[in-house]
Write a protein that holds these residues in place. Structure first.
Motif: not given
Lengths: 918, 327
Positions: B251-261, B167-177
């Protein structure tokens, strides 16, 4: 009186007065001519088994759904936690927060004052010692003076509901004096200021050594001089837990007549029966142990447990039923799982590819209590003196106490780890000799009816067939050392006892191992009373099958009553893979008593001689004229005329076996099972992850009385063994805390990790087994571990010596190999095999031995064969009686003590009684 | 195991939920939100920071909307895994969470806000008492961190949820209330480096949904997860590599994200930009993998040792990038 064939003696045939409608055929000679009995006998086949005459074709040998299966699948089976008695209280246990501490005081006042709390008990309420083995009783219901591991019992509370009981546990204040804990098993070998237990004059020095074993057999001096290749490894095995589905759960109830009934999922009701009497200080006849359905045991429910005592103590205090259920974490505290072990394994082979020596040094971590450890210490050595004929056997073993949850008996008790080390060693020897590892094994097998180097009497041996069957089924010859990189195939064998030869509480000649009672009343159904504990393995079913077979009845006419010690004869329960061999033999013997009575009644009715009668499907008839006969019920009612219900009792005891050296009794068994598995794996070279793709599993169970159950045991054993080899591990943190007492982080393989298992049943027809049967409950676990390890070697050329082979460990070894060879992981080559000349020698010998073994298997009275014949000795005499270089020694000499191995160093201590200072 | 008693509130709308939260806040009463419960309730059974009030979102209908660019917080993980409208990598990552039974209960919001984990922390009350507690749940004792002793400034418990990297790599926006306001932020800015604080949620706030930008379908890539068993196990490491393909196949754009670390998921923009700058195929992937390996700092508090997890980050990054080298 004989001319009137319609007449039946014994009761008057009046309408309405018959107890049952007149059954069956009276037969008539008019229908057929007598047949030649000799022809019938020859049709049955030569060789044969002592039970062949009892075979009726009713039950044995058919894949049979377990007779209690419907209770389970419909949810009506009552497990420990399903027992609900009116007015029950909930018990909870106050547990130690320290690894090792003296308990200075216990303040229960706040707990008692909590509304809803009915009673609190501490060690003062029951000071009696107990333990599963009479020689090592080192447990108490609750701490007497010390607590010995985190989770050890200190006190217990009974309250009206669980929440109150848990709150009360929080309110118990304990004052401790912390003692220096021992976590590393190596440290347990050293002297300690405060050994975890004090065994009085039998204490070994001031150490934490609970048991030590030294054994030398054969040509010890010659083993390294005769060797052309040797395998040396130092193994580290993590501890494993049984991981059974049902956590421990117990209900204790003192009934109005003053007797205690304990409802518990036990594998051995008799041992808890004895221990309860010791701890509660009441006679055994005042106790009824009621075995509930058991949701898996695997050895983890075969000790008498302190929480069982606690429930009984609380129930006695409150006069109400008390139920104690465990959380999973508590299951890990009570443990009794596989010992964490350090095993040095050295194998030697001579120029003819014979195993001229096995040297094993096993240090096993017993945790805080003895449990079955005395036996485990022997089993780590003596259970690898077969199936191979060996030139020398050197074993040193030691079990130490540490401040961890106690280790104990777990499926494959004591044999699993060292067997893994032996079989991986065999693979390495074959590699060094440039021969096929299956060929090496086939050329070194003991024949049927032989004695091992330690003097175990081995009867039937299906090892050769197991190896041949898996070789063929797996396509071994096309795959071994030929699969693409990262793929591998490996072989492993197993050998296990089919019932322990000696009962632990008495001499085998004093009481039998197993007793079974039968009762048949007018309805014709057979009630079987046995103490064999149905723990899911099919024990009730196999006993019902045995009785049904002998009496020629369908299975649904057999009713097993195996739950209560009030009604069942004393029995040693379900451990050491003894039930099929011992209880089915006892059941057959009991059924033979009834069978004889039925035959005599039928003889009286038909006037045929007893010896001419046979039992078929609910009918007894002349063997040579099947038309002449009576129905089962007719014969039964005739037999009942004078005495009512028929009852009989059958027992089984082991024949005299084994040699006379100290420890000779450990590992003897009336028969042994054999197995050979081939595993195919894929190793991810970059991550070290091992995926087991397929397993071909051949097991010699003598005769599969219930092939469905045997296959289930093979598949289940594979699952359990795969857990230990791939991922299961009781992990301890740097300060000795068990960090994964839960099933998320204690990693039992899931269905995703299960490969296809191809079970192959091999039937060697054991001469003393019931209808030829031997065990299938534990032995099938042994080969899977080394088969996987050897397959990993075939795949990536790394020889593991640490279990489980989690990806991080495999990756570390791959990295080491890459560094050594200066290549990248993906460029690693897997091992190759180019046969040496020895291959032909081994094949020729294997072929010669195959004919030798076949001849011995079918010989009704084979000559003696002692281990050593392969090395040129007269097979009929033990080699140590022929050559003074072949030794038998069970105490270390000063030579050995100059440089003892790790576990062997336990002998540097002197038992206190021999020190002269006590 | 039994949960400590708590009062359960079951609002039927988002407004009702937020006003309940506001009321509890005003009266200084602690509470937790519960969605699927697969994370919170086991922790409650272990008596881990349990609260006297729990507000269930099960009856709040507004939070379950699901489209390519809108993922409601109460969407069940299995529904996400089975969905044909969401980006296939979101579905894939969701399908790798725990087991099917847990996915049928667990939600997107719950996964994003998963509590951090540590083997000194995720234990029963009695067990934790035997180590005299830890920093993350000190039961009022001021206990030290058991992973890295003598540093009571930061909790190093590990964030082990699968959805965040993709989701981070896809550029997600998180909405809080929250009771007083609603706000939104890039998902990459939602997480705050501490095993206790974990994220930007203020007291009384909840995650309502995530939105994805319109170019979501242009991103390709992969998510790779390291674990012992193919079911149940939390990620010991997880790497998402996503890219947009340029006209020449690179690639014209590249994003990398990790978890569990670490205590929060990692978004490795500097490493991705560096790799993209002098893109040269395989060697760039190798450099990227090495850079990501260097960027993460796992500690010893999960099943595998940190040295292994770190090495595997490199392997996972390469594997997740393998599509970049297919021309």
């Amino acid at each position: 009186m004989s001319e009137d064939k319609d007449r039946v003696d014994g009761y008057r045939q009046q309408s309405g007065k018959l107890p049952f409608s007149r059954p069956g055929s009276g037969g008539s000679r008019k229908m057929s001519e007598p047949r030649d009995e000799d022809t019938l006998a020859s049709i049955r086949g030569g060789g044969g088994h002592k039970h062949d005459d009892l075979v009726t074709g009713s039950a044995v040998g058919r894949p049979t759904a377990l007779i209690d299966g419907r209770w389970k699948v419909t949810g009506q089976a009552q497990y420990g936690d399903d027992v609900r008695l009116s007015g029950e209280l909930i018990g909870r246990i106050v547990r130690s927060k320290h690894h090792y501490a003296r308990v200075l005081s216990i303040d229960v006042s706040a707990a008692i004052e909590l509304p809803g709390v009915v009673a609190v008990a501490t060690g003062q309420d029951a000071s009696g010692r107990f333990g599963v083995l009479p020689v090592t009783k080192d447990e108490h219901a609750m701490a007497q003076e010390k607590v010995r591991h985190v989770g050890d019992l200190i006190a217990c509370v009974a309250a009206t509901d669980e929440a109150t009981a848990r709150e009360a546990v929080r309110l118990v204040e304990v004052e401790y004096e912390e003692l220096e804990a021992v976590h590393d098993m190596r440290q347990g070998l050293e002297d300690s200021d405060e050994p975890i237990h004090d065994r009085g004059k039998y204490h070994i020095g001031a150490s934490n050594v609970q048991k030590r074993v030294f054994q030398e057999f054969g040509d010890i001096e010659g083993m390294s001089t005769n060797a052309v290749v040797s395998h040396n490894s130092n193994w580290l095995f993590a501890g494993a837990n049984h991981g059974f589905t049902e956590p421990h759960a117990v209900v204790a109830n003192w009934d109005p007549s003053g007797r205690l009934t304990l409802y518990t999922p036990q594998q051995v009701p008799h041992y808890v029966h004895r221990a309860l009497a010791d701890v509660l200080d009441i006679p055994m006849h005042q106790i009824n142990v009621h075995r509930t359905f058991v949701g898996g045991g695997f050895g983890g429910k075969s000790d008498p447990f302190p929480h069982e005592m606690c429930a009984a103590i609380l129930s006695r205090k409150t006069g109400r039923p008390v139920r104690i259920n465990f959380d999973r974490e508590e299951v890990f505290w009570v443990n009794r799982g596989r010992h964490p072990s350090r095993i040095e394994m050295n194998l030697h082979a001579d120029s003819e590819g014979r195993l001229c020596g096995i040297e094993t040094d096993a240090l096993i971590d017993g945790g805080a209590f003895a449990s079955f450890g005395h036996v485990t210490t022997y089993y780590n050595g003596v259970l690898h003196t077969a199936p191979y004929e060996i030139g020398a056997f050197h074993y040193t073993g030691a079990r130490v106490w540490t401040n961890k949850p106690a280790s104990g008996a777990m499926r494959g008790h004591g044999a699993v780890n060292s067997r893994c080390a032996v079989e991986v060693g065999m693979d390495d020897l074959a590699e060094q000799l440039s021969v096929d590892p299956i060929a090496l094994r086939l050329a070194n097998l003991l024949p049927p009816h032989s004695a091992t180097i330690t003097g175990f009497r081995v009867t039937s041996i299906g090892m050769r067939e197991c190896l041949e069957r898996v070789r063929e089924a797996s396509g071994w010859d096309d795959k071994f050392r030929k699969l693409p990189d990262g793929h591998g195939i490996g072989i492993g064998c197993g050998f296990f006892i089919s019932g322990s030869g000696l009962p632990i509480h008495w001499e085998p000649n004093k009481f039998p191992h197993a007793t079974v009672h039968l009762k048949i009343d007018m309805d014709g159904g057979v009630t079987v009373h046995t103490g064999a504990a149905e723990i899911g393995q099919g024990s009730d079913t196999v006993i019902a099958q045995s009785v049904a077979e002998v009496l020629g009845l369908p299975l649904d006419m057999i009713r097993i009553r195996s739950r209560e010690t009030d009604t069942s004869p004393v029995d040693l329960g379900s451990y050491s893979s003894r039930v099929t061999f011992m209880n089915a033999n006892a059941a057959i013997s009991a059924a033979m008593g009834i069978r004889q009575e039925l035959l005599e009644a039928a003889a009286a009715l038909t006037e045929a001689p007893v010896e001419r009668l046979v039992i078929g499907d609910r009918r007894i008839y002349r063997k040579d004229d099947p038309a002449v006969g009576v129905s089962y019920l007719e014969a039964l009612h005739k037999a009942q005329e004078d005495k009512g219900a028929l009852v009989s009792s059958g027992a089984y005891r082991t024949p005299p076996m084994g040699r006379v050296h100290k420890g000779a009794g450990a590992g003897i068994a009336p028969a042994y099972s054999f197995s050979a598995y081939v595993a195919e794996v894929k190793v991810d070279i970059e991550t070290g992850q091992t995926k087991v793709l397929k397993v071909w599993a051949a097991h010699d169970c003598g005769k599969a009385l219930n092939p469905l159950a045997v296959k289930g045991q093979i598949i289940g054993s594979c699952h359990m063994g795969l857990g230990q080899v791939l991922s299961e591990e009781m992990k301890y943190s740097r300060n000795g805390h068990l960090i994964n007492p839960d099933l998320l982080d204690y990693k039992i393989p899931t269905i995703h990790e299960m490969p296809e298992i191809v079970p192959i049943i091999v039937e060697s027809n054991d001469s003393e087994g019931p209808f030829g049967a031997k065990e299938a409950g534990e032995g099938p676990l042994l080969p899977i571990l080394p088969a996987v390890c050897n397959a990993v070697y075939d795949a990536v050329g790394i020889r593991t010596s640490e279990l489980p082979i989690t990806p991080d460990r495999v990756h570390r070894m791959i990295e080491a190999r890459c560094k050594q060879e200066g290549v990248a992981p993906l460029d690693l080559s897997s091992p190759e095999l180019h046969h040496s000349e020895l291959q032909g020698v081994l094949e020729a010998r294997a072929s010669e031995h195959a004919s030798r073994d076949a001849a011995r298997a079918s010989d009704p009275s084979p000559s003696d064969y002692n281990n050593g014949a392969l090395f040129g000795f007269d097979p009929e005499i033990p080699a140590d009686e022929q050559d003074e270089r072949w030794v038998v020694s069970v105490t270390p000499g000063s030579d050995y003590m100059e440089s003892p191995r790790l576990a062997g160093s336990a002998w540097k201590h002197t038992e206190r009684r021999h020190r002269g200072d006590s | 195991m039994r949960m400590p008693p708590f009062e359960l509130h079951t609002p039927n709308s988002l407004d009702e939920a937020l006003s309940l939260a506001g009321d509890l806040q005003q009266s200084n009463q602690d509470f937790d939100w519960v969605a699927g419960g697969t994370d919170l309730l086991p922790n409650y059974k272990w008596h881990l920071n349990a609260k006297p009030h729990v507000i269930s979102l099960a009856g709040v209908p507004e939070l379950s909307e699901l489209s390519e660019t809108h993922i409601g917080a109460m969407v069940r993980l299995q529904d996400l895994a089975d969905s044909e409208v969401v980006h296939p990598l979101v579905a894939k990552a969701s399908s790798m969470v725990a087991s099917v039974m847990i996915r049928r209960s667990g939600t997107v919001g719950g996964n994003i806000c998963l509590d951090t984990r540590c083997f000194w922390f995720n234990q029963s009350e009695e067990w934790r008492e035997s180590i005299e507690w830890c920093y993350k749940c000190d039961c009022g004792t001021g206990a030290d961190c058991r992973v890295i002793p003598n540093q009571n400034t930061q909790c190093v418990a590990t964030y082990q949820a699968d959805l965040a990297p993709v989701l981070m790599c896809l550029g997600a926006t998180i909405h809080l209330a929250g009771p007083s306001q609603s706000r939104s932020m890039p998902l990459t800015e939602f997480f705050e480096l501490d095993g206790i604080t974990r994220n930007a949620l203020a007291p009384g706030e909840l995650v309502t949904h995530l939105t994805l930008p319109d170019d979501v379908s242009e991103w390709r890539g992969d998510y790779q997860k390291l674990r012992q068993r193919e079911s149940w196990d939390f990620p010991e490491a997880g790497v998402a590599v996503l890219w947009k393909s340029g006209s020449d196949g690179s690639p014209s754009d590249l994003r990398v994200a990790t978890t569990g670390l670490e205590s929060i998921p990692g978004f490795h923009s500097a490493e991705a930009i560096a790799a993209l700058a002098g893109w040269s195929g395989g060697s760039s992937v190798d450099e990227l993998a090495e850079a990501v390996r260097k960027a993460v700092k796992p500690v010893l508090n999960t099943w595998y040792p940190p040295s292994y997890r770190r090495k595997m980050v490199k392997v996972l990054t390469k594997r997740a990038s393998s599509g970049l080298l297919e021309v």
